[in-house]
Design a protein around this motif. Structure first.
Motif, PDB file in Angstrom:
ATOM      1  N   LYS A   2     -51.246  68.117  15.911  1.00 22.99           N
ATOM      2  CA  LYS A   2     -50.249  69.327  15.954  1.00 22.99           C
ATOM      3  C   LYS A   2     -48.902  68.656  16.364  1.00 22.99           C
ATOM      4  CE  LYS A   2     -54.040  72.254  17.911  1.00 22.99           C
ATOM      5  NZ  LYS A   2     -54.563  72.928  19.045  1.00 22.99           N
ATOM      6  N   LEU A   3     -48.087  69.629  15.884  1.00 24.74           N
ATOM      7  CA  LEU A   3     -46.501  69.182  16.122  1.00 24.74           C
ATOM      8  C   LEU A   3     -46.017  68.952  17.342  1.00 24.74           C
ATOM      9  CD1 LEU A   3     -43.892  69.047  14.387  1.00 24.74           C
ATOM     10  CD2 LEU A   3     -43.407  71.333  15.289  1.00 24.74           C
ATOM     11  N   PHE A   4     -46.239  69.530  18.464  1.00 24.42           N
ATOM     12  CA  PHE A   4     -45.907  69.203  19.843  1.00 24.42           C
ATOM     13  C   PHE A   4     -46.830  68.341  20.660  1.00 24.42           C
ATOM     14  CE2 PHE A   4     -43.784  73.200  18.499  1.00 24.42           C
ATOM     15  CZ  PHE A   4     -42.585  72.946  18.533  1.00 24.42           C
ATOM     16  N   GLU A   5     -47.960  67.869  20.065  1.00 22.76           N
ATOM     17  CA  GLU A   5     -48.960  67.433  20.829  1.00 22.76           C
ATOM     18  C   GLU A   5     -48.470  66.118  21.393  1.00 22.76           C
ATOM     19  OE1 GLU A   5     -53.699  66.784  20.341  1.00 22.76           O
ATOM     20  OE2 GLU A   5     -52.501  66.484  18.622  1.00 22.76           O
ATOM     21  N   LYS A   7     -46.145  65.409  23.336  1.00 18.13           N
ATOM     22  CA  LYS A   7     -44.528  65.270  23.389  1.00 18.13           C
ATOM     23  C   LYS A   7     -44.190  65.912  24.775  1.00 18.13           C
ATOM     24  CE  LYS A   7     -44.130  63.744  19.144  1.00 18.13           C
ATOM     25  NZ  LYS A   7     -45.460  63.736  18.749  1.00 18.13           N
ATOM     26  N   TYR A  80     -38.463  67.767  22.060  1.00 18.88           N
ATOM     27  CA  TYR A  80     -38.196  68.863  21.445  1.00 18.88           C
ATOM     28  C   TYR A  80     -37.531  69.899  22.544  1.00 18.88           C
ATOM     29  CZ  TYR A  80     -40.986  67.754  17.387  1.00 18.88           C
ATOM     30  OH  TYR A  80     -41.477  67.028  16.402  1.00 18.88           O
ATOM     31  N   ASN A 234     -45.961  74.457  11.918  1.00 24.05           N
ATOM     32  CA  ASN A 234     -45.933  73.482  11.022  1.00 24.05           C
ATOM     33  C   ASN A 234     -44.397  73.591  10.179  1.00 24.05           C
ATOM     34  OD1 ASN A 234     -46.466  71.446   8.980  1.00 24.05           O
ATOM     35  ND2 ASN A 234     -47.453  72.664   7.512  1.00 24.05           N
TER      36      ASN A 234
END
Length: 235
Positions: A2-5, A7, A80, A234
């Protein structure tokens, strides 16, 4: 993945970002609490991410820009930055309107100013080496919202507000949506990814079921909707 995994994320915004909901146990005057089931809390748990949430009740882009500068070290340490502003910027001084329904009243932040301040926030985040991500706004229920902002007004003053709105509560949501359109224009202009959290509400048969009694804050089910969108992002 996943994008923010896994992070490090910082988040800035208003009470929606903070996770403010109305107290479901409160039977008297409307009271606000911070939910432990907010979308940031859900995302933090499910992503294994660290989210430093700097959302604040009543925040506008002007105050948000100050928050960005105040927390620049935390931004430098993050990958992010989630940004969610606009609801308070689009708001008006309803008490003043109730006193003078023939007056000419400005929103807290005009759309052009909103764009400029938001762009400065985005630029500041990028200079700090962090990737900004813009969240759109959850919709509001204009009737619930009107009832909430006029609940302490005598009937005459509440009627004055309705007169100023042109006899319908619809302009409340129309004006609010203008700021959502500014967000898309901003994201396109600055080449910033945008996560649409508006549509997950509007896709419901009655999206008001996912808002608190005040018509503007997502309830805990609304926060779950937002978290689902972010978790599947995504961009």
């Amino acid at each position: 993945m996943k994008l923010f995994e896994n992070k490090v994320i910082v988040s800035f915004g208003d009470s929606v970002m903070k996770g403010i909901v109305t107290d479901s146990q409160c039977t008297g005057e409307l009271r606000y609490v911070i939910s432990d089931k907010s979308f940031t809390s859900i995302c933090e748990r499910k992503l294994g991410a660290k989210i430093n949430n700097f959302g604040r009740f009543g925040n506008t882009v002007r105050r948000g820009l100050r928050d960005i500068k105040r927390h620049i070290v935390q931004i430098e340490d993050a990958q992010y930055a989630l940004l969610e502003f606009g609801g308070n910027d689009s708001n008006h001084d309803w008490k003043a309107i109730s006193e003078n329904p023939c007056g000419d009243f400005a929103p807290d932040t005009w759309p052009a100013e909103f764009f400029a301040y938001y762009k400065e926030m985005i630029d500041s985040v990028r200079v700090a080496g962090c990737s900004p991500v813009v969240l759109t706004l959850p919709p509001i229920d204009p009737l619930k919202f009107f009832r909430n902002i006029t609940k302490d007004f005598v009937p005459e003053k509440a009627g004055n507000v309705l007169d100023w709105l042109g006899g319908s509560v619809t302009p409340i949501s129309n004006w609010h949506e203008m700021y959502n359109l500014e967000l898309y224009r901003l994201a396109s202009s600055c080449s910033v990814p945008v996560i649409d959290i508006t549509s997950c509400f509007l896709s419901k048969r009655n999206y008001s079921d996912y808002l608190c009694e005040d018509g503007m804050h997502p309830n805990e089910e609304g926060h779950r909707l937002i978290s689902d969108v972010i978790l599947s992002a995504n961009i």
